[in-house]
Design a protein around this motif. Structure first.
Motif, short mmCIF file in Angstrom:
data_model
loop_
_atom_site.label_atom_id
_atom_site.label_comp_id
_atom_site.label_asym_id
_atom_site.label_seq_id
_atom_site.Cartn_x
_atom_site.Cartn_y
_atom_site.Cartn_z
N MET A 5 16.35 9.46 60.75
CA MET A 5 16.77 8.55 59.69
C MET A 5 18.12 8.93 59.10
N LYS A 6 18.72 10.05 59.55
CA LYS A 6 20.03 10.43 59.04
C LYS A 6 21.11 9.51 59.61
N GLU A 7 22.20 9.43 58.89
CA GLU A 7 23.31 8.60 59.33
C GLU A 7 24.04 9.28 60.48
N ILE A 8 24.40 8.49 61.48
CA ILE A 8 25.17 9.01 62.60
C ILE A 8 26.63 9.17 62.19
N VAL A 9 27.17 10.38 62.33
CA VAL A 9 28.56 10.65 62.00
C VAL A 9 29.45 10.33 63.20
N ILE A 10 29.03 10.78 64.38
CA ILE A 10 29.79 10.52 65.61
C ILE A 10 28.81 10.08 66.69
N SER A 50 27.82 11.61 76.76
CA SER A 50 27.16 10.87 75.69
C SER A 50 26.43 11.84 74.77
N PHE A 51 26.54 11.62 73.46
CA PHE A 51 25.77 12.39 72.48
C PHE A 51 25.92 11.73 71.11
N ASP A 52 25.00 12.05 70.20
CA ASP A 52 25.05 11.62 68.81
C ASP A 52 25.04 12.84 67.91
N LEU A 53 25.85 12.79 66.86
CA LEU A 53 25.89 13.86 65.87
C LEU A 53 25.59 13.24 64.52
N ILE A 87 33.67 5.64 71.48
CA ILE A 87 33.56 6.68 70.46
C ILE A 87 33.52 5.99 69.11
N VAL A 88 32.53 6.31 68.30
CA VAL A 88 32.44 5.77 66.94
C VAL A 88 32.39 6.95 65.98
N CYS A 89 33.39 7.06 65.11
CA CYS A 89 33.45 8.11 64.10
C CYS A 89 33.37 7.46 62.72
N ASN A 90 32.39 7.86 61.93
CA ASN A 90 32.21 7.33 60.59
C ASN A 90 32.80 8.31 59.58
N GLY A 91 34.08 8.13 59.27
CA GLY A 91 34.74 9.00 58.31
C GLY A 91 36.14 9.37 58.76
N THR A 92 36.88 9.97 57.84
CA THR A 92 38.24 10.43 58.15
C THR A 92 38.18 11.69 58.99
#
Length: 442
Positions: A5-10, A50-53, A87-92
């Motif tokens: 349930m945590k938000e995906i950062v990358i 492929s991976f999620d952080l 690639i999806v990065c959520n943040g600076t």
């Protein structure tokens, strides 16, 4: 089914980066003029990664040189465009990549800091404060007002790290750059990164596996541009170290037996141990040849096997909890299928992060051992346990042929034994050493 349930950062999906390799320069021109004829071969720097952080996780990236670590960081930071994938990065994001990247060599250090503030849109009322923080952390003295092109490699790293860590990005990417700094600055950076972990995400590349395991909750192991393993840092780092030992074993060269016997006898003669026979042969034991570690995480040629082990006190009582300072006997039982002229047995104690705390082997202590026939044998290491930091520890065991510089791993057993340390005078340091004396200087 379990859902995180945590938000995906990358989030990285099927990331691929290829380069066209030409055998000579003219082939490149010919392919431009005659595009229907392919004259290049494709090199996959990254292949279907492929991976999620997730939020609260920190990523370490490991692998041998040329495995794709730096290429992955450059694509994550936007320096390189991927050939395919997403690639999806959520943040600076702030990135400290190869030495001097992001610094204008013609500008002074102070001017580079101001330029970075302007690019990041730092509010004017905050610029002076941020500049002071960067200068204080970098600690390069009067060189802050000199052109960056005159900086040493250590000054480059000091300024670049200070600039990136001070702007408080959501994602901080670091690529092995800290290795060129002095030990004091490295420790300063590690302390700041520990503080940063509470508010941001770290992506860290290093060949220092202990630091990766210490700083990062997750580790990505790259091999030939592909993901070899991705998971919790302790397990992945242990598997990576095992693969390195296997590589050393494949380079082993057999040493003539006659020469080995001569060197063997002289080494043990110097040791003066009454427990070792003159020809360095071990006494065969009557034990069950089926080992308790057959289902453990282990590797090696398995020409010999570690069968059993126990950590006991001097009266033969097994230890599970120690205070530090106790006399310990680590008994290791193993089998060998044939005569062995030169072999060694060793152990490593690791903390909960997988960092090597202490260890030794029979070669370092005495020299070579010999066995004259197939059978089951045992070795005892008698030592005083250091005053370790309170926590959980494991003991990894090794049986090898050769010596410490030139060996073949027969059997390596990860985390074969476990024990706890509970110290009443724990001060948060890894080792406590009893002082001979403490006095005031007159």
């Amino acid at each position: 089914m379990y859902y995180n349930m945590k938000e995906i950062v990358i989030s990285v999906r099927n990331l691929t980066k290829t380069y066209s390799l030409y055998s000579n320069t003219s082939d490149r021109l010919k392919e431009v003029l005659f595009p229907w004829r392919i004259r290049h071969t494709l090199f996959y720097a990254l292949n279907d990664v492929s991976f999620d952080l997730y939020d609260g996780e920190h990523l370490g990236i490991i692998g041998v040189n040329g495995s794709g670590k730096s290429t992955l960081l450059q694509t994550l930071s936007g320096v390189l465009a991927p050939t395919s994938g997403s690639i999806v990065c959520n943040g600076t994001t702030a990135a400290l990549l190869e030495l001097g990247a992001g610094l204008n060599p013609e500008l002074t250090g102070r001017e580079n800091i101001a330029f970075m503030m302007e690019i990041n849109g730092t509010q004017k009322e905050s610029v002076d404060r941020v500049v002071r923080e960067v200068i204080f952390f970098a600690d390069i003295g009067q060189f802050i007002d000199q052109p960056v092109k005159w900086y040493s490699s250590g000054m480059f790293v000091r300024l670049a790290f200070a600039m990136n860590i001070t702007v408080d990005p959501d994602i901080l990417i670091i690529d092995e750059a800290l290795s060129v700094g002095d030990v004091f600055f490295q420790q300063k950076c590690i302390r700041r990164m520990r503080e940063y972990r509470e508010k941001g995400t770290i992506i860290f590349v290093s060949h220092d596996i202990a630091t990766v395991g210490n700083l990062c909750t997750r580790t990505l192991w790259l091999e030939g541009g592909r993901v070899r393993e991705y998971g919790f840092s302790k397990e992945v780092c242990a598997h990576y170290l095992a693969s390195l030992h296997e590589g050393v074993g494949r380079q082993y060269e057999a040493i003539p037996a006659a020469k080995g016997r001569e060197a063997n006898e002289s080494a043990f003669a110097r040791s003066g141990s009454s427990k070792i026979a003159g020809d360095n042969r071990l006494k065969m034991l009557r034990l069950n040849p089926e080992g308790r570690f057959d289902n453990h995480d282990r590797f090696g040629t398995m020409e010999g096997k570690i069968l059993d082990a126990v950590l006991e006190d001097q009266y033969g009582r097994p230890y599970s909890v120690l205070n530090g300072g106790e006399n310990c006997q680590l008994k290791i039982y193993f089998s060998l299928p044939r005569l062995e002229e030169r072999f060694l047995v060793g152990f490593i104690v690791k903390d909960r992060l997988g960092q090597f705390v202490l260890g030794t082997n029979t070669y370092d202590e005495y020299g070579y051992f010999n066995v004259t026939e197939a059978g089951v044998y045992g070795v005892v290491f008698n030592f005083d346990m250091p005053n370790l930091l309170s926590g959980e520890y494991t003991v990894t065991l090794s049986l090898a042929r050769g010596d410490c510089l030139n060996f073949e791993q027969l059997c390596w057993v990860h985390d074969a034994l476990e024990f706890s340390v509970r110290r009443h005078n724990d001060r948060g340091v890894m080792f406590y050493t009893k002082m001979r004396d403490v006095a005031l200087l007159s």
